[in-house]
Motif scaffolding. Structure first.
Motif, PDB file in Angstrom:
ATOM      1  N   ALA A 154       2.068  -5.402   1.269  1.00  0.00           N
ATOM      2  CA  ALA A 154       1.408  -4.208   1.791  1.00  0.00           C
ATOM      3  C   ALA A 154       0.743  -3.375   0.705  1.00  0.00           C
ATOM      4  N   GLN A 155       1.308  -3.377  -0.503  1.00  0.00           N
ATOM      5  CA  GLN A 155       0.719  -2.636  -1.616  1.00  0.00           C
ATOM      6  C   GLN A 155      -0.116  -3.563  -2.491  1.00  0.00           C
ATOM      7  N   GLU A 184      -4.618   3.101   7.511  1.00  0.00           N
ATOM      8  CA  GLU A 184      -3.164   3.181   7.461  1.00  0.00           C
ATOM      9  C   GLU A 184      -2.651   4.245   8.428  1.00  0.00           C
ATOM     10  N   HIS A 185      -1.471   3.967   8.974  1.00  0.00           N
ATOM     11  CA  HIS A 185      -0.837   4.909   9.881  1.00  0.00           C
ATOM     12  C   HIS A 185       0.653   4.916   9.597  1.00  0.00           C
ATOM     13  N   ASP A 186       1.190   6.085   9.345  1.00  0.00           N
ATOM     14  CA  ASP A 186       2.619   6.235   9.107  1.00  0.00           C
ATOM     15  C   ASP A 186       3.312   6.415  10.455  1.00  0.00           C
ATOM     16  N   PHE A 187       4.194   5.486  10.816  1.00  0.00           N
ATOM     17  CA  PHE A 187       4.921   5.604  12.075  1.00  0.00           C
ATOM     18  C   PHE A 187       5.994   6.699  12.022  1.00  0.00           C
ATOM     19  N   ARG A 201       1.760   1.192   9.404  1.00  0.00           N
ATOM     20  CA  ARG A 201       0.762   0.223   9.824  1.00  0.00           C
ATOM     21  C   ARG A 201      -0.338   0.199   8.774  1.00  0.00           C
ATOM     22  N   VAL A 202      -0.706  -0.992   8.324  1.00  0.00           N
ATOM     23  CA  VAL A 202      -1.782  -1.161   7.348  1.00  0.00           C
ATOM     24  C   VAL A 202      -2.724  -2.235   7.871  1.00  0.00           C
TER      25      VAL A 202
END
Length: 385
Positions: A162-163, A176-179, A268-269
């Motif tokens: 992911a990184q 990107e979305h932080d859940f 989410r990426v």
């Protein structure tokens, strides 16, 4: 496969996890360097199961068989999944899947992360070094490693998570979305037999899954709001087991903790592209989805299969980093990745909604789907590829 000695290659795979290692094994007819650290050996005293496991689809199991990897896994540590039960958040709605009625031997196989990594690395050599710089020219890419080594290749493949260094260095943007959730992973011994059935409960935002392990154990993945996950992870063993028993409605009876509890932040990426000049992305480097469907590694292995096919079928003498060639790979993965990401994101939003009306509709929809065998088979066929 062993890395050849020259510093110039047809392809460099960056990332030594299951996706990168499987790609290194799947690529034939190309000179290859694998940049990544091999997994540590299994401790001689380790008898319990690892808390991090994967539910591999039949299609990906067949792929691993074709690589000679599946036979290297210890059979006594693998668990077939013959059924799946999904429960809504009203205590009554449910959706059942059955391997026999779907016409397959198993819906999935549960395998430990470390066991899979060790099997994949058998016969592989890698360069255990961090990447420092990536420069792309018209006819080649140059990867500089910390310590001064430099590798040159026609194609650099980012399988580095992911990184991803490769994604960032290649200038590929992400959404990107932080859940605002964390996933807790742990294993439990259970009083009642799991019958090789995977269980999942939607809980109005949180999602609890219990996956069958060999014998009388299950592997838990519980996605929770970050603060709630921190609270539960800090509980002493007895209270933790009571929380999981309650959340699973006592389906498996009394539970006893059988591993440490691990926690993973959930984001989410989605990479805007899976390719750039002389660069391709596979696995989490290209897409990270919510774990509620257990499809993250399956998507990554499907990427590997698609990219390996494209490179293997290229015309004799054709540059493996040719941008038009890489577009074949990107086009082949666009619809499957988008569809899975959309379904998972939609389910997350649907079950996180607080509206009583939405709650009634989502649970009614679960029950309706359960009464439509054709629709259930379509859903399972997609998940099993």
């Amino acid at each position: 496969m062993r890395i050849i000695s020259p510093a110039q290659y047809d392809a460099i795979v960056v990332g030594g996890g299951p996706v990168g290692a499987s790609l290194a094994r799947a690529l034939h007819g190309v000179s290859l360097a694998l940049v990544g650290a091999p997994p540590p050996p299994q401790p001689a005293h380790a008898a319990g199961f690892e808390p991090r496991v994967y539910a591999l689809s039949p299609g990906n199991v067949e792929f691993l068989r074709s690589l000679g990897v599946w036979s290297a896994l210890p059979a006594e540590r693998l668990a077939p999944v013959y059924g799946m039960q999904v429960f809504g958040d009203d205590g009554a709605a449910r959706l059942d899947f059955d391997a026999y009625r779907t016409g397959v031997a198993e819906l999935a196989w549960i395998v430990e992360d470390g066991a899979l990594a060790r099997a994949l690395w058998q016969g592989l050599d890698g360069v255990d070094a961090r990447c420092a710089r990536l420069a792309v020219e018209q006819d080649r890419a140059m990867l500089s490693l910390e310590g001064g080594a430099e590798l040159t290749a026609r194609l650099v493949i980012g399988a580095d998570g992911a990184q991803s260094f490769v994604r960032s260095a290649g200038g590929i943007a992400t959404a990107e979305h932080d859940f605002e959730q964390a996933a807790l992973a742990a294993n439990f011994s259970c009083e009642k037999s799991h019958r090789n059935v995977a269980l999942q409960w939607f809980q109005g935002g949180p999602v609890l899954a219990l996956l069958p392990l060999p014998g009388d154990q299950v592997s838990m993945v519980w996605s929770l709001p970050a603060a709630q996950a921190q609270r539960i992870a800090s509980l002493e063993e007895g209270r933790l087991c009571a929380e999981v028993e309650s959340a699973s409605r006592g389906t498996l009876g009394a539970l006893a903790l059988a591993s440490p509890v691990r926690s993973f932040a959930l984001k989410r990426v989605a990479a805007r592209r899976l390719i750039a000049p002389r660069i391709a992305l596979v696995g989490d480097a290209g897409h990270v989805i919510h774990p509620l469907a257990g499809q993250g590694l399956n998507l990554g292995l499907q990427d590997v299969r698609a990219l390996a096919r494209v490179l293997a079928s290229r015309e004799r003498g054709r540059d493996p980093g040719d941008y038009r060639l890489l577009r074949r790979y990107e086009r082949s993965r666009a619809e499957p990745v988008f569809a899975m990401d959309a379904v998972v994101a939609g389910l997350f939003e649907l079950y996180a909604a607080r509206s009583a009306t939405v709650a009634r509709l989502r649970n009614a929809g679960l029950n309706l789907t359960n009464r439509l065998p054709v629709l259930k088979n379509i859903l399972m066929r997609r998940a099993m590829s």
